[in-house]
Structures are given as structure tokens and as C-alpha cells.
Design a protein around this motif. Structure first.
Motif, mmCIF file in Angstrom:
data_model
loop_
_atom_site.group_PDB
_atom_site.id
_atom_site.type_symbol
_atom_site.label_atom_id
_atom_site.label_comp_id
_atom_site.label_asym_id
_atom_site.label_seq_id
_atom_site.Cartn_x
_atom_site.Cartn_y
_atom_site.Cartn_z
ATOM 1 N N LEU A 186 0.842 -1.389 0.053
ATOM 2 C CA LEU A 186 0.090 -0.092 -0.215
ATOM 3 C C LEU A 186 0.792 1.270 -0.079
ATOM 4 N N LEU A 187 1.873 1.286 0.602
ATOM 5 C CA LEU A 187 2.829 2.484 0.844
ATOM 6 C C LEU A 187 3.592 2.729 -0.460
ATOM 7 N N ASN A 188 3.689 1.560 -1.338
ATOM 8 C CA ASN A 188 4.195 1.823 -2.567
ATOM 9 C C ASN A 188 3.390 2.548 -3.798
ATOM 10 N N GLU A 189 2.269 2.752 -3.277
ATOM 11 C CA GLU A 189 1.217 3.682 -4.244
ATOM 12 C C GLU A 189 1.364 5.198 -4.004
ATOM 13 N N VAL A 190 2.250 5.712 -3.154
ATOM 14 C CA VAL A 190 2.293 7.189 -2.994
ATOM 15 C C VAL A 190 4.175 7.366 -3.260
ATOM 16 N N PRO A 191 4.565 8.379 -3.969
ATOM 17 C CA PRO A 191 5.953 8.582 -4.003
ATOM 18 C C PRO A 191 6.561 9.146 -2.785
ATOM 19 N N ASN A 192 5.818 9.384 -1.694
ATOM 20 C CA ASN A 192 6.417 9.954 -0.479
ATOM 21 C C ASN A 192 7.442 8.993 0.315
ATOM 22 N N ALA A 193 8.495 9.722 0.727
ATOM 23 C CA ALA A 193 9.348 8.902 1.858
ATOM 24 C C ALA A 193 8.824 8.561 3.029
ATOM 25 N N VAL A 194 9.365 7.700 3.636
ATOM 26 C CA VAL A 194 8.926 7.173 4.959
ATOM 27 C C VAL A 194 9.884 7.432 6.095
ATOM 28 N N SER A 195 9.541 7.437 7.469
ATOM 29 C CA SER A 195 10.131 7.462 8.709
ATOM 30 C C SER A 195 9.669 6.372 9.361
ATOM 31 N N LEU A 196 10.547 5.607 9.898
ATOM 32 C CA LEU A 196 10.243 4.282 10.763
ATOM 33 C C LEU A 196 10.804 4.683 12.159
ATOM 34 N N ALA A 197 9.958 4.347 13.311
ATOM 35 C CA ALA A 197 10.319 4.235 14.613
ATOM 36 C C ALA A 197 9.753 3.083 15.513
ATOM 37 N N GLY A 198 10.566 2.802 16.359
ATOM 38 C CA GLY A 198 10.365 1.773 17.380
ATOM 39 C C GLY A 198 10.073 2.400 18.796
ATOM 40 N N HIS A 199 9.093 1.625 19.594
ATOM 41 C CA HIS A 199 8.923 2.122 20.887
ATOM 42 C C HIS A 199 8.755 1.250 21.726
ATOM 43 N N THR A 200 9.085 1.156 23.019
ATOM 44 C CA THR A 200 8.875 0.055 24.040
ATOM 45 C C THR A 200 8.184 0.517 25.325
ATOM 46 N N ASP A 201 7.700 -0.278 26.252
ATOM 47 C CA ASP A 201 6.969 0.058 27.308
ATOM 48 C C ASP A 201 7.898 0.584 28.400
ATOM 49 N N GLY A 202 7.448 0.685 29.678
ATOM 50 C CA GLY A 202 8.519 1.261 30.820
ATOM 51 C C GLY A 202 9.313 -0.118 31.423
ATOM 52 N N THR A 203 9.012 -1.384 30.937
ATOM 53 C CA THR A 203 9.869 -2.238 31.627
ATOM 54 C C THR A 203 11.013 -2.411 31.152
ATOM 55 N N GLN A 204 12.143 -2.343 32.081
ATOM 56 C CA GLN A 204 13.567 -2.295 31.973
ATOM 57 C C GLN A 204 13.986 -3.649 31.347
ATOM 58 N N PHE A 205 14.956 -3.552 30.334
ATOM 59 C CA PHE A 205 15.485 -4.490 29.773
ATOM 60 C C PHE A 205 16.340 -5.248 30.737
ATOM 61 N N GLU A 228 18.434 0.325 22.647
ATOM 62 C CA GLU A 228 18.858 -0.281 21.511
ATOM 63 C C GLU A 228 17.678 -1.278 20.957
ATOM 64 N N LEU A 229 16.950 -1.970 21.942
ATOM 65 C CA LEU A 229 15.777 -2.413 21.423
ATOM 66 C C LEU A 229 14.598 -2.021 20.640
ATOM 67 N N SER A 230 14.531 -0.877 20.909
ATOM 68 C CA SER A 230 13.407 0.163 20.081
ATOM 69 C C SER A 230 14.354 0.163 18.784
ATOM 70 N N SER A 231 15.351 0.313 18.751
ATOM 71 C CA SER A 231 16.110 0.885 17.520
ATOM 72 C C SER A 231 16.281 -0.335 16.789
ATOM 73 N N GLU A 232 16.632 -1.548 17.351
ATOM 74 C CA GLU A 232 16.312 -2.773 16.458
ATOM 75 C C GLU A 232 15.302 -3.091 16.037
ATOM 76 N N ARG A 233 14.199 -2.961 16.797
ATOM 77 C CA ARG A 233 12.901 -3.228 16.133
ATOM 78 C C ARG A 233 12.461 -2.296 15.290
ATOM 79 N N PHE A 245 12.985 5.225 20.171
ATOM 80 C CA PHE A 245 12.738 6.003 21.044
ATOM 81 C C PHE A 245 12.469 5.629 22.310
ATOM 82 N N GLY A 246 12.951 4.344 22.777
ATOM 83 C CA GLY A 246 12.913 3.586 24.164
ATOM 84 C C GLY A 246 11.488 3.715 24.457
ATOM 85 N N ASP A 247 11.460 4.101 25.707
ATOM 86 C CA ASP A 247 10.028 4.223 26.548
ATOM 87 C C ASP A 247 9.774 5.740 26.841
#
Length: 305
Positions: free
Chosen positions: A186-205, A216-221, A245-247
Motif C-alpha cells: 500500500l505504501l508503494n502507491e505514493v511517492p512519499n518517503a517514510v520515517s520508521l520508529a520503534g517504541h517500548t513500554d516502561g519495563t526495563q530490559f 537499543e531494543l526500540s532501534s533494532e525493532r 525512542f525507547g520508552d
């Protein structure tokens, strides 16, 4: 006594001449008639070229000139004239609209329209997938769409019994692969670029290598999200930014341990946001988002394993 028969007979003959001279009065009357007709047709032409609002103002003035002059409003003129369009410059009419070709939409307006249509198409697709009972349809309650300053944001949040990733890992669950690959198409139907992000909850790794945290976990996700979209056919060069963005930005601020705080987001960037990101990164000349320019290697596209 005289003889009447000897009287001379006088015969008077009246010579009838032509008509007398009437002068040039008829020429003056004819000239007045032609002038009046010219003035009439000129008036009709002027009235035909005046807008309805101005006609109403003129009509109101002749019906009640004092009211229009004192109360103002339509028909009271743009300056010191009681007839709309009067004043020092009759070309400066309030509310005057040029008749002609419609204005060309700006790039920003076209961009906004394109993203709005993408949002509607995505919502319609979700409804279709629900009827088909597909993987994407099962995620209806977990997929959140909204328009933000940067563009269209698509967020996929975790539920207690349906997470996107394995616990404490950037490895996607089996059911998440099909969902992200459908989104990629679906995203390929528009020419716009995208920004991706990951977030975690407050539980510490708590496990893994020393110093490994939610950052690190949110970035890898987020990077796993990038790889899965590309596997689904998404154009690699349209990925402009990958963030973790971590938590620190929870959806539920009152409960940082709520599963919905664990999420990944895809922002389909508008042109202004894309330009800002490129400028912040030090790029002064624009590049096409449909693929890297000749001789340019996008570091985001390089494998991170």
C-alpha cells in the motif's frame, strides 16, 4: 350709365411652388435618438458584466440611498463612494473574484490530498480484510491512523495476547510478517518517503549483553520493520529515517507498562517534513525518494547484521 360689358376682365393666376425649407431640426432629433440608443446598449453591456452582488448593491442604493450610505456593507463602496466599486480606485472591490482558470494547487496542497486519500484507502482496505478474515484484518484494533505535522502516521501497537515482536527481542512474531508486507504494498502507491520508529513500554530490559537497554531494543525493532517492509516489496530508497525512542514517549502516560506503549510506527512524510529531515542531515540538494541517485549510497539501506 356705363356698359358693364365693356369692363376689363382680370384673371388672377396663383402659382403653386414647392415645399418650403424645413431647416435641419430633423437631423438634431435623429442624432439625439442614436445617442440615446448607444447609451442604452452601453448600459446593458455594463450591467451584464457586473456581478450579482454589485447589482444588488446598486439596487439597494437606488431604493434607499441613505440607508446604504449610513449602514455600509454591500453596495456602500470600497472607499468614500456609496456605490460598491467606487472610491479612488474602482478596481479594488471587496470580494471581487477573478473569473477564469481555477488556481493551480500548490505542492503542499497536492501532498496533503495524496496522504488523505492514502488514509482513506488504507481504512477501506482494512474493512475489506476484515470481511476476508485476513491477517491484516485481525489487526484492525491494533492499527491506528492519524494525520500529524509530518504526514500520515500508521502505528501498530501491541495487545496483551498479540504482540508484534517476541518478548525482549527484535524478532517479529510469525503473524506480523504478513501484516507488514501487506502494508508495504500500500505504501508503494505514493511517492512519499517514510520515517520508521520503534517504541517500548516502561519495563526495563533485564537480559542480553551488558549495556543493552530499551533504546537499543526500540532501534533494532524499527530496523526489523524496515527489513520486513523491503521484503514485502517496499522501495528501499524511500526509507529516509529509522529511529528508536525507547520508552520516553508512551501512548499511555498514566501506565507506562501498558502493552500499547510497545509499538512501531510508519510516518508517510509530506514534502516539507522530508525537506526538513534532509536539511538536518546536512543535505543541501534534493534527491529522488524513489531510489538513490547515481553514485549515492544510502546508509539506511546497508544491512546492519
Amino acid at each position: 350709365m356705363s356698359d358693364d360689358s365693356q369692363r376689363p376682365i382680370v384673371v388672377k393666376k396663383i402659382k403653386k411652388g414647392g415645399h418650403g425649407h424645413h431647416g435641419g431640426a430633423w437631423k438634431i432629433a435623429y442624432a439625439d435618438f442614436v445617442t440615446a440608443m448607444m447609451a442604452f446598449f452601453l448600459l446593458m453591456w455594463l450591467l451584464g458584466s457586473v456581478s450579482k452582488g454589485n447589482l444588488k448593491g446598486i439596487s439597494d442604493f437606488f431604493n434607499n440611498p441613505l440607508k446604504v450610505a449610513n449602514a455600509g456593507g454591500s453596495g456602500s463602496g470600497d472607499s468614500n463612494s456609496v456605490i460598491q466599486g467606487g472610491g479612488n480606485d474602482i478596481t479594488k472591490q471587496a470580494g471581487q473574484v477573478k473569473k477564469g482558470d481555477p488556481p493551480v494547487q500548490t505542492e503542499a496542497a497536492q501532498d496533503k490530498k495524496r496522504l488523505s486519500e492514502l488514509k482513506q484507502k488504507f481504512e477501506a482496505l482494512m474493512n475489506d480484510k476484515i470481511r476476508d478474515n485476513s491477517k491484516l484484518g485481525q489487526y484492525k484494533e491494533q492499527i491506528k491512523l492519524d494525520m500529524v505535522a509530518e504526514g500520515l502516521r500508521i502505528q501498530i501497537v501491541d495487545e496483551q495476547n498479540r504482540p508484534m515482536f517476541k518478548s525482549g527481542s527484535s524478532e517479529l512474531e510469525n503473524h506480523a510478517h504478513a501484516v507488514l508486507q501487506e502494508i508495504a504494498q500500500l505504501l508503494n502507491e505514493v511517492p512519499n518517503a517514510v520515517s520508521l520508529a520503534g517504541h517500548t513500554d516502561g519495563t526495563q530490559f533485564a537480559g542480553g549483553a551488558a549495556g543493552f537497554t530499551n533504546w537499543e531494543l526500540s532501534s533494532e525493532r524499527a530496523n526489523s520493520l524496515r527489513r520486513e517492509l523491503i521484503l514485502g516489496g517496499f522501495v528501499p530508497g524511500k526509507v529516509l529515517r529509522v529511529n528508536g525512542f525507547g520508552d520516553v514517549i508512551p501512548l499511555d502516560k498514566n501506565n507506562v507498562y501498558n502493552p500499547i506503549n510497545r509499538r512501531i510506527s510508519i510516518v508517510v512524510l509530506n514534502k516539507e517534513a522530508e525537506s526538513d529531515i534532509r536539511k538536518l542531515a546536512g543535505q543541501t540538494e534534493g534527491l529522488s525518494v524513489t531510489g538513490p541517485a547515481d553514485g549515492f549510497v544510502n546508509p539506511i539501506q546497508q544491512p546492519t547484521q
